[in-house]
Design an enzyme around this catalytic site. Structure first.
Site, PDB file in Angstrom:
ATOM      1  N   ARG A 177      38.651  31.624  43.715  1.00  0.00           N
ATOM      2  CA  ARG A 177      39.151  31.466  45.218  1.00  0.00           C
ATOM      3  C   ARG A 177      38.197  30.617  46.194  1.00  0.00           C
ATOM      4  NH1 ARG A 177      39.120  36.941  44.101  1.00  0.00           N
ATOM      5  NH2 ARG A 177      41.377  37.831  43.707  1.00  0.00           N
ATOM      6  N   LYS A 201      36.443  39.939  45.678  1.00  0.00           N
ATOM      7  CA  LYS A 201      36.943  40.795  46.540  1.00  0.00           C
ATOM      8  C   LYS A 201      36.316  42.288  46.294  1.00  0.00           C
ATOM      9  CE  LYS A 201      41.218  38.792  47.833  1.00  0.00           C
ATOM     10  NZ  LYS A 201      42.556  38.982  47.905  1.00  0.00           N
ATOM     11  N   HIS A 272      44.223  27.429  47.010  1.00  0.00           N
ATOM     12  CA  HIS A 272      44.632  28.477  46.502  1.00  0.00           C
ATOM     13  C   HIS A 272      45.640  28.019  45.262  1.00  0.00           C
ATOM     14  CE1 HIS A 272      44.153  32.633  46.211  1.00  0.00           C
ATOM     15  NE2 HIS A 272      45.531  32.834  46.090  1.00  0.00           N
ATOM     16  N   ARG A 275      44.111  27.514  42.041  1.00  0.00           N
ATOM     17  CA  ARG A 275      43.861  28.785  41.416  1.00  0.00           C
ATOM     18  C   ARG A 275      45.146  29.049  40.603  1.00  0.00           C
ATOM     19  NH1 ARG A 275      40.994  33.600  41.743  1.00  0.00           N
ATOM     20  NH2 ARG A 275      42.346  35.648  41.866  1.00  0.00           N
ATOM     21  N   HIS A 298      41.685  39.634  39.215  1.00  0.00           N
ATOM     22  CA  HIS A 298      42.925  40.536  39.805  1.00  0.00           C
ATOM     23  C   HIS A 298      42.374  41.939  39.277  1.00  0.00           C
ATOM     24  CE1 HIS A 298      45.706  36.849  39.687  1.00  0.00           C
ATOM     25  NE2 HIS A 298      45.211  36.948  40.930  1.00  0.00           N
ATOM     26  N   TYR A 307      52.287  34.659  37.268  1.00  0.00           N
ATOM     27  CA  TYR A 307      51.884  33.517  36.347  1.00  0.00           C
ATOM     28  C   TYR A 307      52.846  33.200  35.197  1.00  0.00           C
ATOM     29  CZ  TYR A 307      48.297  33.207  39.842  1.00  0.00           C
ATOM     30  OH  TYR A 307      47.595  33.523  40.907  1.00  0.00           O
TER      31      TYR A 307
END
Length: 326
Positions: A177, A201, A272, A275, A298, A307
């Site tokens: 990211r 995150k 993004h 990514r 994730h 994806y």
């Protein structure tokens, strides 16, 4: 009681608090919730302001329909408010955010005996249209990574150009990211092992490999060019620096990606999308879904599975082009 659309159809969904009218009793509950979010939940001032604005906006509409007590609010009335909001032109995304804010508010109010029952407990957010991530094909990805902008060409292998090359290669190679990219430190890069330690995150760390093109670009930046941008104010640990010597910020990276896209003649994308592109190309190349999940950081496999849908859509297009009876 349901809404009469004609009575509120002219109501503007604005964010100016001065235009909202709430009864003193409801306003007192909203103010208490605002204090709770700030002190107990520790949310930032901007986040609290956004939540409270959404709540006051909805309660203002209810006030226009004569509902001035929280105990008078029913689930059907909230559903009618949602229908009115959509009728007035509010997007489903915006409405979903407001519904989440209302659910939190009524849960707090019920838990603090401000309301006898929670009318928002089972209030569902509007169903969002499923959107596939925007991705570049492999030739487009190669073009945006390798094509320099006019500014970079004029500076001819200057520190700025080498920095941009390193960032573009690393973003495409690892799918990081943009926030993760700008927070990288020199110690996070291991050129010998060709790995980068990424803090994602929730402060969760992961180790992501990268290939030879990214390694060469990073080597040129770190060992030859970075020193040219260092100033007395430069954070000693920062991997990527801005032109004035400080840690580069997300806005600058986005601008670089947009400039590269224009120079390369590919669709204008945000960082993004690189990514998304990296993840899709990995799956196209046979990578395992859980490996891609770990690489991207994730928390849920369902997020990574988006994806696979992109890859399937691309396969369908190739099939239709290749087979006359498709």
């Amino acid at each position: 009681m349901n809404f009469d659309m004609r009575s509120t159809v002219g109501v503007s969904y604005v964010t100016d608090k001065e235009l909202y009218t709430l009864s003193p009793a409801v306003q007192e509950c909203v103010d208490a919730y605002s204090e709770y979010l700030t002190i107990n939940k520790g949310l930032s001032a901007n986040t609290v302001k956004a939540y409270i604005s959404d709540i006051e906006q909805a309660m203002h509409i209810l006030h226009l329909r004569g509902i001035d007590k929280l105990d008078d609010v029913t689930r059907d009335q909230l559903r009618s408010w949602m229908a009115h909001a959509l009728h007035a032109g509010m997007s489903k995304t915006s409405l979903a955010r407001k519904v989440v804010a209302l659910r939190g508010f009524f849960e707090y109010a019920h838990g603090h005996d401000m309301v006898q029952s929670n009318p928002a407990a089972n209030l569902a957010t509007p169903k969002q249209a499923s959107r596939l991530p925007e991705v570049l094909n492999k030739s487009q990805a190669q073009a945006i990574v390798e094509t320099q902008t006019v500014r970079e060409q004029e500076e001819d292998h200057s520190a700025i150009a080498l920095r941009d090359n390193a960032m573009m290669e690393l973003m495409y190679a690892t799918g990081v990211r943009v926030a993760e990219l700008v927070s990288l430190d020199l110690g996070d890069i291991d050129l010998d092992q060709r790995i980068v330690r990424v803090t994602g995150k929730g402060n969760k760390q992961r180790v992501v490999p990268f290939g030879l093109p990214a390694m060469h670009a990073l080597d040129s930046w770190i060992n030859s060019a970075r020193v040219q941008l260092v100033t007395e104010e430069t954070p000693s640990a920062a991997l990527f620096l801005g032109s004035r010597g400080g840690r580069i910020n997300q806005r600058q990276v986005r601008s670089i990606v947009h400039e590269r896209a224009r120079a390369a003649g590919v669709p204008d994308i945000a960082p993004h999308a690189l990514r998304h592109t990296a993840a899709t190309h990995l799956l196209d190349g046979g990578a395992d879904l859980r490996e891609v999940q770990e690489m991207l950081g994730h928390s849920s496999l369902s997020t990574t599975q988006r994806y696979t849908h992109v890859s399937l859509e691309q396969l369908k297009k190739k099939y239709e082009q290749a087979f006359p009876r498709a």
